[in-house]
Design an enzyme around this catalytic site. Structure first.
Site, mmCIF file in Angstrom:
data_model
loop_
_atom_site.group_PDB
_atom_site.id
_atom_site.type_symbol
_atom_site.label_atom_id
_atom_site.label_comp_id
_atom_site.label_asym_id
_atom_site.label_seq_id
_atom_site.Cartn_x
_atom_site.Cartn_y
_atom_site.Cartn_z
ATOM 1 N N ILE A 12 0.788 -1.084 -0.098
ATOM 2 C CA ILE A 12 -0.014 -0.071 -0.241
ATOM 3 C C ILE A 12 0.816 1.184 -0.123
ATOM 4 O O ILE A 12 1.660 1.136 0.631
ATOM 5 C CB ILE A 12 -1.152 0.190 1.268
ATOM 6 C CG1 ILE A 12 -1.716 -1.067 1.268
ATOM 7 C CG2 ILE A 12 -1.695 1.164 1.164
ATOM 8 C CD1 ILE A 12 -2.557 -1.173 2.458
ATOM 9 N N HIS A 13 0.587 2.074 -1.041
ATOM 10 C CA HIS A 13 1.433 3.659 -0.954
ATOM 11 C C HIS A 13 0.471 4.492 -1.626
ATOM 12 O O HIS A 13 -0.735 4.003 -1.737
ATOM 13 C CB HIS A 13 2.509 3.249 -1.883
ATOM 14 C CG HIS A 13 2.461 2.602 -3.399
ATOM 15 N ND1 HIS A 13 1.966 3.617 -4.247
ATOM 16 C CD2 HIS A 13 2.729 1.496 -3.614
ATOM 17 C CE1 HIS A 13 2.116 2.883 -5.292
ATOM 18 N NE2 HIS A 13 2.231 1.542 -5.051
ATOM 19 N N GLY A 14 0.509 5.593 -1.750
ATOM 20 C CA GLY A 14 -0.273 6.863 -2.457
ATOM 21 C C GLY A 14 -1.260 6.290 -3.368
ATOM 22 O O GLY A 14 -2.339 6.546 -3.120
#
Length: 166
Positions: A12-14
């Site tokens: 999970i990242h931006g």
């Protein structure tokens, strides 16, 4: 129903948090990663990165397979994240009929194996021999296996990328 398995070595990242859940119209994210399922610090970091409108489950690969196969989730649209192509293959091959697509987006960039044995499939996808074999096996499952980093990027069939290797 798993709408998409996304292979992303950052999990999970931006971009995943802000764009992909909306694009896929999901309300739940499942992180299928053995390390994250056991590491409280990594789990806490992933929870902080997850949008509030998404329900997050962090499970081992084995437990994520059970979640995907659970009849109670039949009507739920799930976005499932793995860190490796091998983990994506493990989930997809054990959840036949419950996975709509696999997106090999970013993989192998943090792999510490010998770079001379890696194959650059495309930008952001650099696979060691085991991961390359897993990509080939994924393409045999009969579901769409694509490479698409961003929601507005073109979808490229992974089988076409593999064919270019010869």
């Amino acid at each position: 129903m798993v709408v998409q398995i996304r292979v992303d070595d950052r999990l999970i990242h931006g971009q995943v948090a802000l764009l992909w859940g909306k694009e896929l119209n999901t309300k739940g994210i499942v992180v299928a990663n053995d390390h994250a399922a056991q590491d409280k610090t990594q789990a806490a970091t992933l929870k902080m990165a997850c949008p509030q409108d998404q329900r997050l489950l962090i499970r081992s690969v084995k437990d994520a397979i059970q979640v995907a196969n659970d009849p109670r989730g039949k009507g739920m649209r799930i976005f499932l994240l793995t860190q490796t192509v091998s983990d994506a293959y493990e989930v997809a091959s054990n959840c036949q009929g419950k996975v709509q697509a696999v997106n090999i987006a970013n993989a192998g960039r943090f792999d510490r194996s010998d770079d001379s044995k890696k194959t650059l499939l495309t930008t952001g996808v650099n696979l060691n021999p085991g991961e390359l074999e897993a990509a080939k096996r994924l393409c045999e499952l009969g579901i769409p296996i694509i490479h698409q980093v961003g929601t507005t990027d073109a979808k490229v069939k992974v089988s076409d990328l593999l064919d270019r290797l010869g």
